[in-house]
Design a protein around this motif. Structure first.
Motif, PDB file in Angstrom:
ATOM      1  N   GLN A   2       0.693  -0.970  -0.363  1.00  0.00           N
ATOM      2  CA  GLN A   2      -0.056   0.052   0.166  1.00  0.00           C
ATOM      3  C   GLN A   2       0.704   1.179  -0.082  1.00  0.00           C
ATOM      4  N   GLU A   3       0.601   1.898  -0.738  1.00  0.00           N
ATOM      5  CA  GLU A   3       1.163   3.484  -0.942  1.00  0.00           C
ATOM      6  C   GLU A   3       0.926   5.168   0.082  1.00  0.00           C
ATOM      7  N   THR A   4       1.741   4.628   1.100  1.00  0.00           N
ATOM      8  CA  THR A   4       2.041   6.213   2.451  1.00  0.00           C
ATOM      9  C   THR A   4       0.998   7.452   1.743  1.00  0.00           C
ATOM     10  N   GLY A   5       0.404   8.007   2.641  1.00  0.00           N
ATOM     11  CA  GLY A   5      -0.185   9.154   1.444  1.00  0.00           C
ATOM     12  C   GLY A   5       0.508  10.200   2.849  1.00  0.00           C
ATOM     13  N   ASP A   6       0.246  11.129   2.023  1.00  0.00           N
ATOM     14  CA  ASP A   6       0.381  12.839   2.949  1.00  0.00           C
ATOM     15  C   ASP A   6      -0.392  12.972   3.795  1.00  0.00           C
ATOM     16  N   VAL A   7      -2.121  12.973   3.302  1.00  0.00           N
ATOM     17  CA  VAL A   7      -3.188  13.497   4.165  1.00  0.00           C
ATOM     18  C   VAL A   7      -3.954  12.406   4.685  1.00  0.00           C
ATOM     19  N   ALA A   8      -4.276  12.209   6.006  1.00  0.00           N
ATOM     20  CA  ALA A   8      -5.298  11.144   6.019  1.00  0.00           C
ATOM     21  C   ALA A   8      -5.002   9.561   6.386  1.00  0.00           C
ATOM     22  N   GLY A   9      -3.865   9.489   5.276  1.00  0.00           N
ATOM     23  CA  GLY A   9      -3.707   7.569   4.984  1.00  0.00           C
ATOM     24  C   GLY A   9      -4.308   7.853   3.320  1.00  0.00           C
ATOM     25  N   LEU A  10      -4.856   8.978   2.505  1.00  0.00           N
ATOM     26  CA  LEU A  10      -4.226   8.564   1.175  1.00  0.00           C
ATOM     27  C   LEU A  10      -3.047   8.607   0.251  1.00  0.00           C
ATOM     28  N   PRO A  11      -3.552   8.270  -0.526  1.00  0.00           N
ATOM     29  CA  PRO A  11      -2.375   7.678  -1.326  1.00  0.00           C
ATOM     30  C   PRO A  11      -1.363   8.883  -2.146  1.00  0.00           C
ATOM     31  N   SER A  12      -0.515   9.472  -2.361  1.00  0.00           N
ATOM     32  CA  SER A  12       0.319  11.348  -2.541  1.00  0.00           C
ATOM     33  C   SER A  12      -0.504  11.536  -3.384  1.00  0.00           C
ATOM     34  N   GLY A  13      -1.002  11.217  -4.434  1.00  0.00           N
ATOM     35  CA  GLY A  13      -1.330  11.853  -5.485  1.00  0.00           C
ATOM     36  C   GLY A  13      -2.959  12.272  -5.368  1.00  0.00           C
ATOM     37  N   GLU A  14      -3.812  12.040  -4.579  1.00  0.00           N
ATOM     38  CA  GLU A  14      -4.926  12.353  -4.123  1.00  0.00           C
ATOM     39  C   GLU A  14      -4.462  13.652  -2.398  1.00  0.00           C
ATOM     40  N   GLY A  15      -3.875  12.610  -2.040  1.00  0.00           N
ATOM     41  CA  GLY A  15      -4.126  13.487  -0.689  1.00  0.00           C
ATOM     42  C   GLY A  15      -3.690  15.125  -1.155  1.00  0.00           C
ATOM     43  N   LYS A  16      -1.732  15.420  -2.110  1.00  0.00           N
ATOM     44  CA  LYS A  16      -2.119  16.467  -2.928  1.00  0.00           C
ATOM     45  C   LYS A  16      -3.100  17.651  -3.750  1.00  0.00           C
ATOM     46  N   GLN A  17      -4.141  16.616  -4.681  1.00  0.00           N
ATOM     47  CA  GLN A  17      -5.038  17.199  -4.851  1.00  0.00           C
ATOM     48  C   GLN A  17      -6.108  17.104  -4.207  1.00  0.00           C
ATOM     49  N   LEU A  18      -6.518  16.778  -2.725  1.00  0.00           N
ATOM     50  CA  LEU A  18      -7.229  17.139  -2.312  1.00  0.00           C
ATOM     51  C   LEU A  18      -6.626  18.588  -1.314  1.00  0.00           C
ATOM     52  N   SER A  20      -5.043  20.892  -2.049  1.00  0.00           N
ATOM     53  CA  SER A  20      -5.034  21.758  -3.046  1.00  0.00           C
ATOM     54  C   SER A  20      -6.210  22.744  -3.696  1.00  0.00           C
ATOM     55  N   GLN A  21      -7.182  21.399  -3.856  1.00  0.00           N
ATOM     56  CA  GLN A  21      -8.758  21.684  -3.619  1.00  0.00           C
ATOM     57  C   GLN A  21      -8.892  22.859  -2.075  1.00  0.00           C
ATOM     58  N   LEU A  22      -9.385  22.564  -0.849  1.00  0.00           N
ATOM     59  CA  LEU A  22      -8.823  22.530  -0.727  1.00  0.00           C
ATOM     60  C   LEU A  22      -8.714  24.183  -0.129  1.00  0.00           C
ATOM     61  N   LEU A  23      -7.069  24.150  -0.262  1.00  0.00           N
ATOM     62  CA  LEU A  23      -6.369  25.550  -0.308  1.00  0.00           C
ATOM     63  C   LEU A  23      -7.262  26.801  -1.629  1.00  0.00           C
ATOM     64  N   ASP A  24      -7.817  25.909  -2.533  1.00  0.00           N
ATOM     65  CA  ASP A  24      -7.962  27.014  -3.191  1.00  0.00           C
ATOM     66  C   ASP A  24      -9.765  27.672  -2.920  1.00  0.00           C
ATOM     67  N   LYS A  25     -10.309  26.311  -2.169  1.00  0.00           N
ATOM     68  CA  LYS A  25     -11.253  26.533  -1.689  1.00  0.00           C
ATOM     69  C   LYS A  25     -11.900  27.606  -0.934  1.00  0.00           C
ATOM     70  N   TYR A  26     -10.674  27.587   0.404  1.00  0.00           N
ATOM     71  CA  TYR A  26     -10.645  28.349   1.825  1.00  0.00           C
ATOM     72  C   TYR A  26      -9.034  28.886   1.737  1.00  0.00           C
ATOM     73  N   SER A  27      -8.728  29.677   0.387  1.00  0.00           N
ATOM     74  CA  SER A  27      -7.454  29.953   0.882  1.00  0.00           C
ATOM     75  C   SER A  27      -7.539  31.858   1.253  1.00  0.00           C
ATOM     76  N   GLY A  28      -9.150  32.254   1.297  1.00  0.00           N
ATOM     77  CA  GLY A  28      -9.095  34.023   1.896  1.00  0.00           C
ATOM     78  C   GLY A  28      -9.746  34.093   2.923  1.00  0.00           C
ATOM     79  N   TYR A  29     -10.250  32.763   3.482  1.00  0.00           N
ATOM     80  CA  TYR A  29     -10.956  32.417   4.792  1.00  0.00           C
ATOM     81  C   TYR A  29     -10.378  32.863   5.638  1.00  0.00           C
ATOM     82  N   LEU A  30      -9.077  31.792   4.816  1.00  0.00           N
ATOM     83  CA  LEU A  30      -7.723  31.421   5.951  1.00  0.00           C
ATOM     84  C   LEU A  30      -6.641  32.700   5.861  1.00  0.00           C
ATOM     85  N   ARG A  31      -6.970  33.258   5.046  1.00  0.00           N
ATOM     86  CA  ARG A  31      -5.792  34.110   5.174  1.00  0.00           C
ATOM     87  C   ARG A  31      -6.744  35.214   6.232  1.00  0.00           C
ATOM     88  N   SER A  32      -8.060  35.777   5.960  1.00  0.00           N
ATOM     89  CA  SER A  32      -8.540  36.770   6.698  1.00  0.00           C
ATOM     90  C   SER A  32      -8.447  36.033   7.873  1.00  0.00           C
TER      91      SER A  32
END
Length: 144
Positions: A2-18, A20-32
């Motif tokens: 099994q491939e170990t991942g970056d985010v919550a046990g997801l494979p590294s490709g899926e973790g990076k994609q997730l 990226s999506q979360l940062l795109d969606k919530y980056s303005g809120y996180l910045r403020s």
């Protein structure tokens, strides 16, 4: 295997994609949110008028010794809506700006004079407090 991942046990490709999506969606809120938490905004520094009036009234009643006790500070804080740190700072600033205590030595000398112990205001007489004069001479403790 099994491939170990970056985010919550997801494979590294899926973790990076997730990520990226979360940062795109919530980056303005996180910045403020980050700006609100890390950046300290300067307050105006002015206390409410009614609170200042109550503190000033106490100050005028206690002009001779404007140092409130801890229970007095708590009562002032409760009546003004301020916290004790603000009460302390107000009194510190007020004393620095508007109060000059009389030197202790001058205060006792003035009381001594007011009590009728001396009719002269010369420096020589003022400096002779506590010295005893005899009948035979005008010098302290008998003199020459």
């Amino acid at each position: 295997e099994q491939e170990t991942g970056d985010v919550a046990g997801l494979p590294s490709g899926e973790g990076k994609q997730l990520t990226s999506q979360l940062l795109d969606k919530y980056s303005g809120y996180l910045r403020s949110l980050w700006r609100d938490l890390s950046g300290k905004k300067k307050k105006s520094g002015r206390l409410p008028r009614e609170a200042c009036q109550r503190l000033l009234h106490w100050w005028q009643l206690h002009q001779g010794w404007p140092y409130p006790s801890e229970p007095e500070k708590l009562a002032l804080a409760e009546s003004t809506g301020l916290d004790t740190r603000q009460i302390n700072n107000w009194f510190i600033n007020q004393r620095k700006r508007h109060w000059r205590p009389a030197p202790p030595a001058m205060g006792s000398r003035l009381q001594h004079i007011d009590a009728g112990a001396s009719t002269s205001s010369s420096p020589a007489v003022l400096g002779m407090e506590g010295q005893h004069f005899t009948r035979r001479s005008g010098y302290p403790d008998g003199g020459p």
